[in-house]
Design a protein around this motif. Structure first.
Motif, short mmCIF file in Angstrom:
data_model
loop_
_atom_site.label_atom_id
_atom_site.label_comp_id
_atom_site.label_asym_id
_atom_site.label_seq_id
_atom_site.Cartn_x
_atom_site.Cartn_y
_atom_site.Cartn_z
N PRO A 1 123.15 75.77 21.46
CA PRO A 1 123.08 76.41 20.15
C PRO A 1 124.13 75.82 19.22
CG PRO A 1 124.17 77.85 21.74
CD PRO A 1 123.66 76.67 22.51
N VAL A 2 123.77 75.64 17.98
CA VAL A 2 124.71 75.15 16.97
C VAL A 2 125.69 76.27 16.62
CG1 VAL A 2 124.92 74.34 14.58
CG2 VAL A 2 123.08 73.47 16.06
N GLY A 3 126.96 75.91 16.50
CA GLY A 3 127.98 76.89 16.17
C GLY A 3 129.34 76.42 16.63
N GLU A 4 130.28 77.34 16.75
CA GLU A 4 131.62 77.05 17.25
C GLU A 4 131.93 78.01 18.39
OE1 GLU A 4 136.29 76.93 15.74
OE2 GLU A 4 134.64 76.68 14.30
N PHE A 5 132.31 77.45 19.55
CA PHE A 5 132.50 78.26 20.74
C PHE A 5 133.87 77.96 21.35
CE2 PHE A 5 128.03 77.26 20.18
CZ PHE A 5 127.45 78.51 20.20
N SER A 6 134.58 79.01 21.71
CA SER A 6 135.89 78.87 22.34
C SER A 6 135.73 78.63 23.83
CB SER A 6 136.72 80.14 22.12
OG SER A 6 136.96 80.34 20.73
N LEU A 7 136.60 77.76 24.37
CA LEU A 7 136.54 77.38 25.77
C LEU A 7 137.89 77.63 26.43
CD1 LEU A 7 134.88 73.86 25.26
CD2 LEU A 7 133.69 76.02 25.68
N GLU A 8 137.87 77.96 27.72
CA GLU A 8 139.12 78.09 28.48
C GLU A 8 138.86 77.84 29.94
OE1 GLU A 8 142.85 81.20 29.21
OE2 GLU A 8 141.19 81.75 27.87
N ARG A 9 139.74 77.04 30.54
CA ARG A 9 139.66 76.79 31.98
C ARG A 9 141.05 76.43 32.49
NH1 ARG A 9 137.79 75.43 36.75
NH2 ARG A 9 138.42 73.44 37.67
N ASP A 10 141.52 77.17 33.49
CA ASP A 10 142.82 76.90 34.13
C ASP A 10 143.94 76.73 33.12
OD1 ASP A 10 141.57 77.03 36.55
OD2 ASP A 10 141.58 74.88 36.95
N GLY A 11 143.93 77.57 32.11
CA GLY A 11 144.98 77.51 31.11
C GLY A 11 144.73 76.55 29.97
N ALA A 12 143.77 75.65 30.14
CA ALA A 12 143.40 74.73 29.06
C ALA A 12 142.46 75.44 28.10
CB ALA A 12 142.72 73.49 29.63
N LYS A 13 142.64 75.16 26.81
CA LYS A 13 141.82 75.82 25.79
C LYS A 13 141.27 74.80 24.81
CE LYS A 13 144.25 80.25 25.99
NZ LYS A 13 144.96 81.30 25.19
N GLY A 14 140.16 75.14 24.19
CA GLY A 14 139.57 74.26 23.20
C GLY A 14 138.37 74.89 22.56
N THR A 15 137.69 74.12 21.76
CA THR A 15 136.46 74.57 21.11
C THR A 15 135.42 73.47 21.22
OG1 THR A 15 137.16 73.72 18.97
CG2 THR A 15 137.66 76.02 19.45
N VAL A 16 134.17 73.86 21.11
CA VAL A 16 133.08 72.91 21.01
C VAL A 16 132.20 73.34 19.84
CG1 VAL A 16 131.63 74.16 22.69
CG2 VAL A 16 131.17 71.75 22.21
N LYS A 17 131.80 72.36 19.04
CA LYS A 17 130.99 72.62 17.85
C LYS A 17 129.75 71.74 17.89
CE LYS A 17 135.30 73.32 15.26
NZ LYS A 17 136.14 72.82 14.15
N PRO A 18 128.74 72.13 18.69
CA PRO A 18 127.52 71.31 18.78
C PRO A 18 126.91 71.05 17.41
CG PRO A 18 127.53 73.04 20.45
CD PRO A 18 128.66 73.34 19.52
N ILE A 19 126.49 69.79 17.20
CA ILE A 19 125.95 69.36 15.92
C ILE A 19 124.43 69.44 15.94
CG2 ILE A 19 125.76 67.40 14.33
CD1 ILE A 19 128.47 66.47 15.34
N SER A 20 123.84 70.00 14.90
CA SER A 20 122.39 70.13 14.84
C SER A 20 121.74 68.76 14.72
CB SER A 20 121.98 71.01 13.66
OG SER A 20 122.34 70.42 12.44
N ASN A 21 120.67 68.57 15.47
CA ASN A 21 119.87 67.35 15.32
C ASN A 21 118.39 67.60 15.56
OD1 ASN A 21 120.23 67.72 18.08
ND2 ASN A 21 120.69 65.58 18.52
N GLU A 22 118.04 68.47 16.51
CA GLU A 22 116.63 68.76 16.72
C GLU A 22 116.10 69.73 15.67
OE1 GLU A 22 113.92 69.48 20.58
OE2 GLU A 22 115.20 71.20 20.11
#
Length: 428
Positions: free
Chosen positions: A73-94
């Motif tokens: 899904p297109v959007g912004e999602f927060s990520l966390e694993r073993d203390g590491a953090k980040g975001t992913v922002k999938p780009i629309s194409n289909e």
């Protein structure tokens, strides 16, 4: 070494009759041809154009897919694993709400670099030794995805091993009802180089098989509806109207999704209103001991390559079988991945150039390309947006990789068999 990203690289098993060979294209780490030679016949088991550059005219034919296979899904999602953090922002194409196969310039779009095994950073010295001694032919490829590329956090270093494995006991087809001609082995490795970051990762090969297209009497239709298919999958992923995961797994029993007993692909062909119909779903396997080792701990000495090469694809380890009584070719697939996307090229193009060995002219616009039902795409990977939908994850792998030294590990092995088909089918 050629710098042309469309210059073919050929892998072939040495001095074997029958034989197995694979032609690779560095751009998109593309599998251009998979040749099988047996009984005086040559089969190319992969659909596609004659000219490798014509792959640019249609995406997702036999290429690697990444960073994330299938639909997000297109959007912004927060990520966390073993203390590491980040975001992913999938780009629309289909579509405006869907990001497909890694975004606008995914791993299928870029040229990969061939790497000498001695230069590997993700395979151990024991594994490099196994590659050199046990594979009949192999090549190692690498690509580095920059931090922020297509909306994914972190710099990702990737290596992919592609090899051919000779059968352990070469024998004559005349003496064996079914002959193992060799195996195709793919091992995907990746490491996030930025400490403290995290990224979702789901790599696979988007390869499309047709086991009869090289036969003269099948060239006019190039359909896989008569192919036999068996899958160990007992569940399929529920999809919304945009092809995104709803977060639910559904039982296949009593539906056209049930391939646990072998049957032809066309025997329960799904139909849709105002469309070609066909299959385009993710199928989930019951967890087995092989659906492990998705992450390798830093500095591990485990020889995963040797384990994969020695893996017997039978019983529960034979995840998918695709075969044709007409051509006599059968492929048995095994993988540590928890499922497979099965797609029948529902929106294939009739103007896309068809290979000459498949009865085409090799020229675009001849009206003889690969239309609906012309291929069985079998893409082994984790569920769609697995980190968002924990109820669809049956093997414990949520597809998140942290920048803590761990290494992503995904493998696929395909055993190629041949038996003399019933009836005399002449070649093109």
């Amino acid at each position: 070494m050629s710098t042309d990203p469309f210059q073919p690289v050929l892998l072939a098993l040495p001095s074997l009759t029958p034989s197995l060979a694979l032609e690779l294209i560095p751009n998109g780490l593309l599998m251009h041809r998979l040749f099988v030679q047996a009984d005086g016949k040559t089969h190319d088991l992969l659909i596609g154009p004659e000219d490798p550059r014509d792959h640019l005219k249609k995406k997702y034919v036999n290429v690697i897919i990444g960073r994330y296979a299938n639909r997000l899904p297109v959007g912004e999602f927060s990520l966390e694993r073993d203390g590491a953090k980040g975001t992913v922002k999938p780009i629309s194409n289909e579509s405006p709400t869907v990001s497909l196969h890694g975004g606008t310039t995914g791993f299928d779009y870029v040229p990969w670099t061939q790497l000498q095994p001695s230069g590997s950073k993700l395979f151990s010295s024991e594994e490099i030794s196994t590659i050199s001694s046990d594979l009949g032919a192999s090549s190692l490829w690498t690509y580095t995805s920059k931090d922020g590329e297509n909306g994914f956090d972190g710099t990702l270093y990737t290596e992919v091993l592609i090899g051919l494995l000779s059968p352990s006991k070469p024998t004559s087809i005349a003496k064996e009802p079914e002959y193992l001609m060799g195996s195709v082995v793919i091992i995907y490795r990746a490491k996030l180089l930025d400490e403290g970051k995290v990224t979702p990762l789901n790599l696979t090969q988007h390869w499309g098989f047709n086991l009869t297209a090289s036969l003269k009497d099948a060239a006019h239709s190039v359909s896989v509806k008569s192919h036999q298919l068996a899958m160990k999958a007992d569940k399929t992923l529920e999809l919304d109207k945009n092809g995104l995961s709803t977060g639910k797994l559904l039982d296949v029993a009593g539906t056209y999704h049930d391939f646990r007993t072998p049957r032809t692909i066309g025997s329960q062909w799904p139909t849709v209103e105002n469309g070609p119909g066909g299959y385009d779903w993710y199928y989930s396997f019951p967890p087995t001991p092989s659906t492990t080792d998705h992450r390798l701990a830093p500095g591990t000495k485990k020889n995963v390559v040797k384990e994969v090469l020695e893996k017997k694809l039978e019983g529960d380890e034979a995840k998918v079988e695709l075969g044709s009584e007409t051509s006599g070719v059968k492929i048995v697939f095994g993988s540590n991945q928890s499922g497979v996307q099965f797609y029948t090229n529902n929106y294939g193009s009739t103007t896309f150039p068809r290979k000459k060995i498949h009865g085409g002219s090799g020229v675009e616009g001849e009206g003889e390309g690969y239309g609906s039902a012309s291929a069985a795409f079998l893409e082994f990977h984790s569920p769609l947006a697995a980190w968002l939908h924990p109820d669809t994850v049956r093997d414990g792998f949520d597809t998140l990789i942290a920048g803590n030294g761990e290494v992503y590990n995904n493998w696929v092995k395909a055993d190629v068999y041949y038996k003399t088909p019933s009836g005399d089918v002449q070649q093109v």
